[in-house]
Design an enzyme around this catalytic site. Structure first.
Site, mmCIF file in Angstrom:
data_model
loop_
_atom_site.group_PDB
_atom_site.id
_atom_site.type_symbol
_atom_site.label_atom_id
_atom_site.label_comp_id
_atom_site.label_asym_id
_atom_site.label_seq_id
_atom_site.Cartn_x
_atom_site.Cartn_y
_atom_site.Cartn_z
ATOM 1 N N SER A 141 0.911 -1.378 -0.224
ATOM 2 C CA SER A 141 0.011 0.093 -0.027
ATOM 3 C C SER A 141 0.852 1.143 0.103
ATOM 4 C CB SER A 141 -0.720 -0.226 1.175
ATOM 5 O OG SER A 141 -1.332 1.192 1.446
ATOM 6 N N TYR A 154 -1.640 -0.607 10.682
ATOM 7 C CA TYR A 154 -1.727 -0.963 9.147
ATOM 8 C C TYR A 154 -0.343 -0.467 8.467
ATOM 9 C CZ TYR A 154 -3.496 -1.032 4.503
ATOM 10 O OH TYR A 154 -3.537 -1.376 3.030
HETATM 11 N N1 LIG Z 1 -8.894 -0.903 -0.736
HETATM 12 C C1 LIG Z 1 -7.976 -0.265 -0.909
HETATM 13 O O1 LIG Z 1 -8.085 1.015 -0.887
HETATM 14 C C2 LIG Z 1 -6.685 -0.725 -0.568
HETATM 15 C C3 LIG Z 1 -5.503 0.339 -0.730
HETATM 16 C C4 LIG Z 1 -4.035 -0.182 -0.673
HETATM 17 C C5 LIG Z 1 -3.792 -1.531 -0.353
HETATM 18 N N2 LIG Z 1 -4.820 -2.323 -0.127
HETATM 19 C C6 LIG Z 1 -4.653 -3.623 0.358
HETATM 20 O O2 LIG Z 1 -5.280 -4.741 -0.789
HETATM 21 C C7 LIG Z 1 -5.482 -5.909 -0.235
HETATM 22 C C8 LIG Z 1 -6.805 -6.177 -0.313
HETATM 23 O O3 LIG Z 1 -7.652 -5.163 0.179
HETATM 24 P P1 LIG Z 1 -9.382 -4.977 -0.135
HETATM 25 O O4 LIG Z 1 -9.438 -3.470 -0.348
HETATM 26 O O5 LIG Z 1 -9.440 -5.740 -1.582
HETATM 27 O O6 LIG Z 1 -9.974 -5.778 0.918
HETATM 28 P P2 LIG Z 1 -11.058 -6.637 1.175
HETATM 29 O O7 LIG Z 1 -11.757 -6.566 2.497
HETATM 30 O O8 LIG Z 1 -12.364 -5.946 0.106
HETATM 31 O O9 LIG Z 1 -10.854 -7.831 0.740
HETATM 32 C C9 LIG Z 1 -9.752 -8.750 1.358
HETATM 33 C C10 LIG Z 1 -10.428 -10.307 1.373
HETATM 34 O O10 LIG Z 1 -9.138 -10.707 2.362
HETATM 35 C C11 LIG Z 1 -9.802 -11.816 3.105
HETATM 36 N N3 LIG Z 1 -8.960 -11.675 4.185
HETATM 37 C C12 LIG Z 1 -8.988 -11.164 5.156
HETATM 38 N N4 LIG Z 1 -8.143 -11.618 6.198
HETATM 39 C C13 LIG Z 1 -7.717 -12.889 5.569
HETATM 40 C C14 LIG Z 1 -6.829 -13.882 6.055
HETATM 41 N N5 LIG Z 1 -6.565 -13.710 7.494
HETATM 42 N N6 LIG Z 1 -6.423 -14.987 5.490
HETATM 43 C C15 LIG Z 1 -7.136 -15.115 4.318
HETATM 44 N N7 LIG Z 1 -7.976 -14.028 3.659
HETATM 45 C C16 LIG Z 1 -8.194 -13.025 4.448
HETATM 46 C C17 LIG Z 1 -11.233 -11.163 3.222
HETATM 47 O O11 LIG Z 1 -12.057 -12.072 3.604
HETATM 48 C C18 LIG Z 1 -11.602 -10.416 1.794
HETATM 49 O O12 LIG Z 1 -12.041 -11.431 1.091
HETATM 50 C C19 LIG Z 1 -5.056 -5.817 1.318
HETATM 51 O O13 LIG Z 1 -4.060 -6.023 1.558
HETATM 52 C C20 LIG Z 1 -5.109 -4.006 1.567
HETATM 53 O O14 LIG Z 1 -4.246 -4.019 2.606
HETATM 54 C C21 LIG Z 1 -6.245 -1.978 -0.325
#
Ligand SMILES: NC(=O)c1ccc[n+]([C@@H]2O[C@H](COP(=O)([O-])OP(=O)(O)OC[C@H]3O[C@@H](n4cnc5c(N)ncnc54)[C@H](O)[C@@H]3O)[C@@H](O)[C@H]2O)c1
Length: 266
Positions: A141, A154
């Site tokens: 991120s 985070y």
């Molecule tokens: N959405 C954003 O703006 C954003 C920005 C930067 C980075 N990210 C990163 O992107 C990645 C995905 O985020 P997202 O926004 O799609 O989130 P989200 O919550 O929409 O999806 C995350 C998925 O990961 C699964 N998950 C959570 N904990 C878990 C575990 N211990 N083991 C297996 N699966 C698990 C959840 O059930 C979910 O299906 C993350 O690493 C997040 O930090 C997201």
């Protein structure tokens, strides 16, 4: 179909960015082992993405649990005869003022985001090393280097993930395994609640030169490149996908000629 015949393990595949990655890699020809803790969303994933069990194998697992990750990697080998690509994407966050962060919240975020990525990279690389080839893409991120308030655990976890990407890239290069990262800022997913908050989103977007949030498909496009042989000489790099957010502090300059400027003296 740049990934035709490849096998990919995607973590956090049932929602958000991971789901977008899964959809894109399927379209590019890969077979997928979809790992997630969310059993319900995982159960309907193949049908929702319009593929059969021959292309997508769901595995309910928690990336913070070593045995779970080992089981998912073994499933890839059993079902699809190997593992070519890992997309280590599962992640969580809590928003708390620094002085109120509990030990439980801190540990869980580090366990899932940082230790979970370590488990996935190590277990996948052990299988990839047997073939002397593999591509790993880790979702980090912009918070790893451009921290935001009330997200200390985070921010710290993603800073650790950034270092892990580079460390794994150096150590695994000798095994023919490339390790790269993608660093989104704000992507339209359920986790990024601000993207659906009418007031908060307007304020946030004032900081984004492109003036909009990312769609998971735009993040997945970068993953598809890094996972493919098109990126065959790229390792230890992180592609920032932030619409220009982290380019600088946006301080609009006045439109009038600046004192002493070319226009001023003309
Ligand atoms: N959405 C954003 O703006 C954003 C920005 C930067 C980075 N990210 C990163 O992107 C990645 C995905 O985020 P997202 O926004 O799609 O989130 P989200 O919550 O929409 O999806 C995350 C998925 O990961 C699964 N998950 C959570 N904990 C878990 C575990 N211990 N083991 C297996 N699966 C698990 C959840 O059930 C979910 O299906 C993350 O690493 C997040 O930090 C997201």
């Amino acid at each position: 179909m740049t990934l035709q015949g490849k096998v990919a393990l995607v973590t956090g595949a049932a929602n958000g960015i991971g789901r977008g990655i899964t959809e894109r890699l399927l379209a590019d020809g890969a077979n997928i082992v979809a790992l997630d803790v969310a059993a319900g969303a995982l159960a309907t994933l193949a049908e929702e993405l319009g593929v059969g069990a021959d292309r997508l194998e769901p595995v309910e697992a928690d990336v913070s649990n070593r045995d779970d990750v080992r089981r998912a990697v073994a499933r890839a080998v059993e079902r699809f005869d190997g593992l070519d690509i890992l997309c280590s994407n599962a992640g969580i966050a809590d928003a708390d003022p620094f002085l109120e962060i509990s030990d439980a919240s801190w540990r869980r975020i580090i366990d899932v985001n940082l230790t979970g990525a370590f488990h996935c990279i190590q277990e996948a690389a052990r299988v990839m090393a047997l073939k002397g080839k593999g591509a790993i893409v880790v979702t980090t991120s912009t918070n790893g280097f451009y921290v935001e308030s009330n997200l200390a655990a985070y921010n710290a976890s993603k800073g650790g993930v950034d270092a892990l990407i580079r460390a794994a890239a150096i150590d695994l290069a000798w095994h023919g395994i490339r390790v790269n990262g993608i660093a989104p800022s704000m992507v339209k997913t359920r986790a990024a609640f601000i993207t659906s908050d009418p007031v908060g989103s307007i304020e946030y977007l004032k900081r984004v030169p492109m003036g909009r949030f990312a769609d998971p498909s735009e993040i997945a496009a970068a993953v598809a490149f890094l996972a493919s042989d098109e990126a065959s000489y790229v390792t230890g790099q992180t592609i920032i996908l932030d619409g220009g957010l982290t380019l600088g502090i946006d301080m609009p300059m006045p439109q009038a000629p600046l004192p002493g400027s070319a226009k001023d003296s003309a």
